[in-house]
Design an enzyme around this catalytic site. Sequence first.
Site, short mmCIF file in Angstrom:
data_model
loop_
_atom_site.label_atom_id
_atom_site.label_comp_id
_atom_site.label_asym_id
_atom_site.label_seq_id
_atom_site.Cartn_x
_atom_site.Cartn_y
_atom_site.Cartn_z
N ARG A 5 0.76 -1.17 -0.15
CA ARG A 5 0.02 0.03 -0.01
C ARG A 5 0.91 1.20 -0.12
O ARG A 5 1.82 1.31 0.77
CB ARG A 5 -1.01 -0.03 1.24
CG ARG A 5 -1.44 1.27 1.50
CD ARG A 5 -2.78 1.40 1.06
NE ARG A 5 -3.44 2.66 1.33
CZ ARG A 5 -4.46 3.11 2.09
NH1 ARG A 5 -4.96 2.29 2.92
NH2 ARG A 5 -4.71 4.21 2.28
N ARG A 65 -6.58 1.97 -3.91
CA ARG A 65 -5.66 1.32 -3.14
C ARG A 65 -5.89 -0.14 -3.40
O ARG A 65 -7.02 -0.56 -3.49
CB ARG A 65 -5.72 1.79 -1.83
CG ARG A 65 -6.91 1.77 -1.17
CD ARG A 65 -6.98 2.93 0.08
NE ARG A 65 -7.82 3.30 0.67
CZ ARG A 65 -8.70 4.33 0.35
NH1 ARG A 65 -8.47 5.08 -0.54
NH2 ARG A 65 -10.08 4.46 1.05
N ASP A 98 -6.90 -1.82 1.78
CA ASP A 98 -7.45 -0.73 2.86
C ASP A 98 -7.97 -1.33 4.02
O ASP A 98 -9.17 -2.09 4.04
CB ASP A 98 -8.62 0.04 2.19
CG ASP A 98 -8.96 1.11 2.79
OD1 ASP A 98 -8.16 1.68 3.76
OD2 ASP A 98 -9.97 1.64 2.52
N ASP A 120 -9.42 -0.46 7.55
CA ASP A 120 -9.84 0.39 8.48
C ASP A 120 -10.35 -0.14 10.01
O ASP A 120 -10.72 -1.20 10.20
CB ASP A 120 -11.26 0.89 7.86
CG ASP A 120 -10.95 1.85 6.75
OD1 ASP A 120 -9.93 2.48 6.58
OD2 ASP A 120 -11.91 2.21 5.72
#
Length: 97
Positions: free
Chosen positions: A19, A28, A31, A33
Amino acid sequence: MGPEALLEALQAIETRFGRQRSIPNAARTLDLDLIMFGSVCQTDSHLTLPHPRAHERAFVLLPLHDVAPEWVHPSSGKALTDLLPDVADQEIRRIQE
């Protein structure tokens, strides 16, 4: 492990898998989160919990309903069942293995 350490670990995984953080909201390949951390509510320059848009996303709320149907949004106090109708028009498909 606290939320900041967990975020750091998630970002290390993203980096390890290639990344690159070029511009905000860029496409991307990975990812990860941090959506929530128990009932922690915090807002600072590095981390906002719960994720500021989690309650607007079917791809967050529907899987959450599968594992924690009694969940209540820690800052709004809204039950998951009250949030789900607001995302009913968003397409989400279950991936079968």
